[in-house]
Scaffold this active site. Structure first.
Site, PDB file in Angstrom:
ATOM      1  N   HIS A 124      -7.471  -5.799   0.287  1.00  0.00           N
ATOM      2  CA  HIS A 124      -6.285  -4.944   0.313  1.00  0.00           C
ATOM      3  C   HIS A 124      -5.198  -5.482   1.247  1.00  0.00           C
ATOM      4  O   HIS A 124      -4.018  -5.283   0.999  1.00  0.00           O
ATOM      5  CB  HIS A 124      -6.697  -3.537   0.735  1.00  0.00           C
ATOM      6  CG  HIS A 124      -5.614  -2.524   0.632  1.00  0.00           C
ATOM      7  ND1 HIS A 124      -4.898  -2.310  -0.533  1.00  0.00           N
ATOM      8  CD2 HIS A 124      -5.101  -1.656   1.545  1.00  0.00           C
ATOM      9  CE1 HIS A 124      -3.999  -1.353  -0.336  1.00  0.00           C
ATOM     10  NE2 HIS A 124      -4.095  -0.952   0.916  1.00  0.00           N
TER      11      HIS A 124
ATOM     12  N   SER B  14       0.838  -1.195   0.000  1.00  0.00           N
ATOM     13  CA  SER B  14       0.000   0.000   0.000  1.00  0.00           C
ATOM     14  C   SER B  14       0.881   1.256   0.000  1.00  0.00           C
ATOM     15  O   SER B  14       1.706   1.424  -0.893  1.00  0.00           O
ATOM     16  CB  SER B  14      -0.947  -0.043   1.201  1.00  0.00           C
ATOM     17  OG  SER B  14      -1.982   0.893   1.064  1.00  0.00           O
TER      18      SER B  14
END
Length: 274
Positions: A252, A104
């Site tokens: 994610h 990320s």
């Protein structure tokens, strides 16, 4: 190479009139691999991967990003600043070349590091992020974090109840609560909520640098929208030697949802390109 059993320290760098001291841990010996966590995390987030790579004979350096963990607080979180801070750690550790894995926001730091200092990075693994500016927002997360002072709560359960008034997903709350720690009898966050909020526009932004032509692996969570087909052009332009793997049934936080598969994909890629 000198045996490194464990080292935990902070590295002093100077960026303009700011002094920054990135906190990091390192384990093992062998070829160095940097691990960089995502927003609201800390170096422990990639702990399973760190342990796995150490057992394979790598020298693993796990880094707390600015305004996270035990690293210093900064008014700038531009990726140029963050990449320079990570490079300073490499200089302190006499690392001339290394691989880097980032998730990320940490993936963006890793990409910026590769673009700004291509001689330093031999190969790159980017977990569920693309080299683009995002329209994502963390409004609910910031609302939850700013709805109470952690020093006033008595337990993690109380903190979870406060967060739940704003954040519906239990998994997101549990991820945030990993950074809730007790210091001198009082709870506090390991990340700086106010500075992350102030720097948020920089965190979701991206300014493309020079293309990085060495091997790169992008790993996407199947259920995540952080890497979509529309971003293929930007990836190909900036990282022309990139490949993509998708982990089915993950979002994610793919490295936490299916760690064995994530670790294996990372291991195989590093072995093929180092």
């Amino acid at each position: 190479m000198k045996q490194i059993d464990e080292m935990q320290t902070s590295q002093h760098i100077s960026l303009g009139d700011r002094a920054l001291n990135l906190h990091f841990k390192q384990h093992g010996n062998g070829y160095p691999v940097l691990l960089i966590h995502g927003l609201f995390g800390s170096l422990s987030n990639l702990g399973l991967l760190a342990k796995h790579l150490e057992q394979l004979g790598y020298r693993v350096i796990s880094i707390d990003a600015l305004n996270h963990g035990l690293s210093p607080r900064s008014n700038s979180m531009s990726y140029r600043t963050q990449a320079a801070a990570v490079k300073a750690v490499c200089e302190e550790l006499a690392i001339d070349q290394c691989a880097v894995v980032g998730h990320s926001m940490g993936g963006k730091i890793a990409m910026a590091l590769a673009q700004q200092y291509p001689g330093l990075i031999s190969t790159l693994v980017v977990a569920d992020i693309a080299p683009v500016s995002y329209q994502h927002n963390h409004t609910a997360v910031f609302s939850g974090l700013m709805s109470f002072q952690p020093s006033t709560i008595s337990s993690r359960l109380e903190a979870d109840k406060c967060l739940a008034k704003h954040i519906v997903e239990p998994g997101v709350r549990q991820f945030l609560l990993k950074s809730l720690t007790k210091v001198d009898g009082q709870w506090r966050w390991l990340f700086d909520v106010e500075k992350l909020y102030a720097c948020y526009s920089s965190i979701i932004d991206w300014s493309a640098g020079e293309s990085f032509s060495k091997p790169c692996l992008f790993i996407k969570g199947e259920l995540s929208d952080y890497i979509v087909a529309d971003y293929q052009t930007q990836v190909a332009q900036q990282f022309p030697n990139a490949s993509l793997k998708v982990i089915a049934g993950t979002g994610h936080w793919l490295h936490a949802e299916k760690p064995a598969l994530f670790n294996r994909l990372t291991e195989q890629f590093l072995a093929a390109h180092i």
